[in-house]
Design a protein around this motif. Structure first.
Motif, PDB file in Angstrom:
ATOM      1  N   LYS A  28       0.711  -1.328   0.005  1.00 53.30           N
ATOM      2  CA  LYS A  28      -0.104  -0.081  -0.065  1.00 53.30           C
ATOM      3  C   LYS A  28       0.917   1.369   0.035  1.00 53.30           C
ATOM      4  O   LYS A  28       0.561   2.451  -0.614  1.00 53.30           O
ATOM      5  CB  LYS A  28      -0.982   0.019   1.058  1.00 53.30           C
ATOM      6  N   ASN A  29       1.949   1.402   0.881  1.00 57.16           N
ATOM      7  CA  ASN A  29       2.867   2.318   0.964  1.00 57.16           C
ATOM      8  C   ASN A  29       3.446   2.706  -0.566  1.00 57.16           C
ATOM      9  O   ASN A  29       3.624   3.681  -0.877  1.00 57.16           O
ATOM     10  CB  ASN A  29       3.935   1.958   1.802  1.00 57.16           C
ATOM     11  N   LYS A  30       4.012   1.578  -1.259  1.00 52.10           N
ATOM     12  CA  LYS A  30       4.460   1.575  -2.515  1.00 52.10           C
ATOM     13  C   LYS A  30       3.469   2.344  -3.598  1.00 52.10           C
ATOM     14  O   LYS A  30       3.871   2.928  -4.428  1.00 52.10           O
ATOM     15  CB  LYS A  30       5.027   0.361  -3.075  1.00 52.10           C
ATOM     16  N   MET A  31       2.298   2.001  -3.240  1.00 54.30           N
ATOM     17  CA  MET A  31       1.334   2.418  -4.176  1.00 54.30           C
ATOM     18  C   MET A  31       0.984   3.877  -4.128  1.00 54.30           C
ATOM     19  O   MET A  31       0.781   4.656  -5.196  1.00 54.30           O
ATOM     20  CB  MET A  31      -0.303   1.619  -3.993  1.00 54.30           C
ATOM     21  N   ARG A  32       0.995   4.345  -2.885  1.00 54.59           N
ATOM     22  CA  ARG A  32       0.788   5.673  -2.392  1.00 54.59           C
ATOM     23  C   ARG A  32       2.099   6.709  -3.034  1.00 54.59           C
ATOM     24  O   ARG A  32       1.922   7.616  -3.741  1.00 54.59           O
ATOM     25  CB  ARG A  32       0.626   5.782  -0.741  1.00 54.59           C
ATOM     26  N   THR A  33       3.459   6.240  -2.791  1.00 55.18           N
ATOM     27  CA  THR A  33       4.574   6.698  -3.212  1.00 55.18           C
ATOM     28  C   THR A  33       5.026   6.496  -4.602  1.00 55.18           C
ATOM     29  O   THR A  33       5.377   7.630  -5.168  1.00 55.18           O
ATOM     30  CB  THR A  33       5.840   6.343  -2.402  1.00 55.18           C
ATOM     31  N   ASP A  34       4.674   5.386  -5.220  1.00 54.53           N
ATOM     32  CA  ASP A  34       5.089   5.363  -6.532  1.00 54.53           C
ATOM     33  C   ASP A  34       3.792   5.266  -7.493  1.00 54.53           C
ATOM     34  O   ASP A  34       3.308   4.133  -7.462  1.00 54.53           O
ATOM     35  CB  ASP A  34       5.826   4.081  -6.656  1.00 54.53           C
ATOM     36  N   LYS A  35       3.819   6.515  -8.261  1.00 54.12           N
ATOM     37  CA  LYS A  35       2.523   6.591  -8.884  1.00 54.12           C
ATOM     38  C   LYS A  35       2.561   5.496 -10.156  1.00 54.12           C
ATOM     39  O   LYS A  35       1.409   5.259 -10.700  1.00 54.12           O
ATOM     40  CB  LYS A  35       2.533   8.006  -9.847  1.00 54.12           C
ATOM     41  N   GLU A  36       3.666   5.232 -10.723  1.00 58.15           N
ATOM     42  CA  GLU A  36       3.808   4.284 -11.799  1.00 58.15           C
ATOM     43  C   GLU A  36       3.315   2.965 -11.404  1.00 58.15           C
ATOM     44  O   GLU A  36       2.708   2.364 -12.106  1.00 58.15           O
ATOM     45  CB  GLU A  36       5.282   4.354 -12.407  1.00 58.15           C
TER      46      GLU A  36
END
Lengths: 327, 188
Positions: A28-36
């Motif tokens: 979830k954290n990666k989804m928030r930070t990494d738009k791609e």
């Protein structure tokens, strides 16, 4: 590539809801930070939805192939869709898209089964032929036959009654009784008329009770046997026989006219049926050695007792003819 | 086994787990009468009954295909309970649509359902354009939810790793064709 496979697999697990705890938080954290990355998740989700939809449609088509189309349901569905369109602006469900096409069913003759139709027509023709060409006419024929049999039986009963009345009447010189019922019986024509259908049968012209004279030959022992003195042989031709009269018998004689011109007789006990004897024809009956002979037109005929009809056979034995003539 | 019909519920379940669509036909025939009667007796039409049966079959199919699925009751009872829920849900929807305003519904849907990047229908078309192996593999994995081992067994792959690799290839193939389609659209 390995990392790419693992990435897709991880997104699959997330979308399936298989991630939990720390891996889920990290995801979830990666989804928030990494738009791609978030974009990739969204596109994979859309593709999975497309795959699911394709499979769903595949299964629905299998289910629908089992449905029997009912006109009323199709119509009700059509009206339902129309109604919902007018009342609410509901986005059409994805599954309903192939459904909204209303199938049109037309009744068309199936020409593939033409041979069944031909067979049906031929069977119908045969059926009609049997009913109107055979069965009904046959029924009528049977009714006519029954009627004629009944008429014949009635006549026989009448004749028997009259016969009993006439047995006491005196006989004429020829031994032939003048039967009063002759005229009536001459009119006995067995033609039944049912709906213009005529059945012609043998006609009884008359019947008479004859008192028949009977004779028998007497052969005295040795008296009529000529023996050759030299050879010791006997000669039957030279045998001399005497005839004596014995007690006569009554014979009931019926004169018949055959439809097929049968010429013959039937002798059963004391009842004699004679065919093809004309009314004015002079006939005479005699018994010789218990054998009945009929004299007709100057000829003698030997009559044998039988259950069946026999033809007239001329007697050729001169001795017998002489004996019959002399008595 | 097929052709004459399945002898028991377990046979049907096993065939569904193997992705055999003939089991779907058997389920349809076995449950049509009861579900139709239920919907008709509960203010539904024949057509609605058919829809409920269809949805029930899809749901049952998906549930049974899951590796963890265990049938504890008679299959017809299980089917009927799902059909009942499906119909009550539909009835609820019917009444809700009658009272909720169209604009409210539209707003609600816009807020709640996030827009997908690709149009599902278009993706679906591209799925159908895939070769049979890819199509079946992706469907088994994403719709039926079969694990890699079961797919390997069903489709005759050597092992689960081969399936994983093949699945990746198929997925990428599909993704590329879909991307290509939408990129073209963007230019237009």
């Amino acid at each position: 590539m390995k990392s790419e496979i693992d990435k897709i697999y991880l997104i699959d697990r997330f979308l399936k809801g298989e991630l939990s705890g720390l891996p889920l938080d990290e995801f979830k954290n990666k989804m928030r930070t990494d738009k791609e990355f978030a974009q990739e998740v969204e596109s994979q989700k859309a593709i999975i939805e497309g795959i699911k939809m394709a499979r769903r449609e595949q299964l629905i088509s299998i289910i629908k192939s089992q449905r029997t189309p009912e006109t009323n349901t199709i119509l009700s569905k059509a009206s339902k869709i129309k109604e919902s369109e007018n009342t609410f602006k509901i986005p059409p469900p994805i599954k309903a898209e192939p459904d909204t096409e209303i199938k049109e069913f037309k009744l068309r003759p199936n020409y593939n089964n033409w041979h069944f139709a031909v067979a049906a027509v031929l069977l119908s023709i045969l059926g009609f032929y049997f009913i109107f060409g055979y069965y009904i006419p046959h029924q009528k024929l049977e009714v006519a036959y029954q009627d004629s049999l009944e008429a014949q039986n009635n006549n026989l009963v009448n004749n028997q009654e009259k016969e009993s009345e006439t047995t006491d009447k005196p006989l004429n010189n020829d031994g032939i009784e003048k039967n009063d019922s002759l005229k009536q019986n001459q009119q006995l024509v067995q033609i039944a008329q049912v709906d213009s259908l005529k059945i012609e049968k043998d006609t009884k012209i008359s019947e008479t009770l004859y008192s028949v004279a009977a004779f028998e030959t007497i052969t005295p022992d040795g008296a009529n046997t000529n023996t050759n003195v030299l050879t010791g042989e006997t000669n039957d031709d030279l045998r001399v026989s005497n005839v004596r009269k014995v007690k006569g018998t009554s014979v009931k004689v019926e004169f018949w006219q055959s439809v097929v011109n049968f010429k013959g007789y039937k002798l059963n006990g004391n009842k004699l049926l004679l065919f093809d004897i004309k009314r004015d024809e002079n006939v005479n009956l005699k018994f010789l050695d218990n054998q009945l002979y009929l004299k007709k037109n100057g000829y003698y005929y030997k009559l044998n007792g039988s259950e069946t009809f026999e033809t007239y056979k001329k007697e050729t034995n001169i001795e017998i003819i002489k004996t019959l003539e002399s008595n | 086994m097929f052709g004459i019909g399945f002898t028991s519920d377990n046979d049907v379940v096993n065939e569904i787990k193997q992705g055999n669509e003939k089991a779907l036909v058997t389920l349809y025939k076995q449950n049509l009468g009861a579900i139709k009667k239920f919907v008709l007796n509960n203010s539904g039409t024949i057509d609605e009954a058919q829809d409920v049966l269809q949805e029930t079959l899809i749901a049952v199919w998906q549930n049974i295909a899951k590796p963890e699925f265990l049938l504890n009751v008679k299959l017809s009872t299980y089917m009927f309970s799902i059909a009942k829920n499906q119909w009550y849900k539909q009835l609820k929807k019917k009444t809700r649509f009658k009272v909720v305003d169209v604009s409210v519904t539209e707003n609600f849907r816009a807020d709640e359902a996030p827009m997908l990047i690709y149009d599902t229908k278009i993706v679906c078309d591209y799925v159908n354009k895939l070769d049979e192996t890819c199509k079946r593999l992706l469907m088994y994995f994403y719709f039926e939810g079969l694990d890699m081992n079961t797919i390997a067994e069903q489709m005759g792959f050597a092992n689960s790793d081969t399936v994983k690799s093949k699945k990746y290839q198929c997925f990428k193939k599909l993704e590329n064709s879909v991307k290509e389609h939408f990129e073209k659209d963007d230019f237009i």
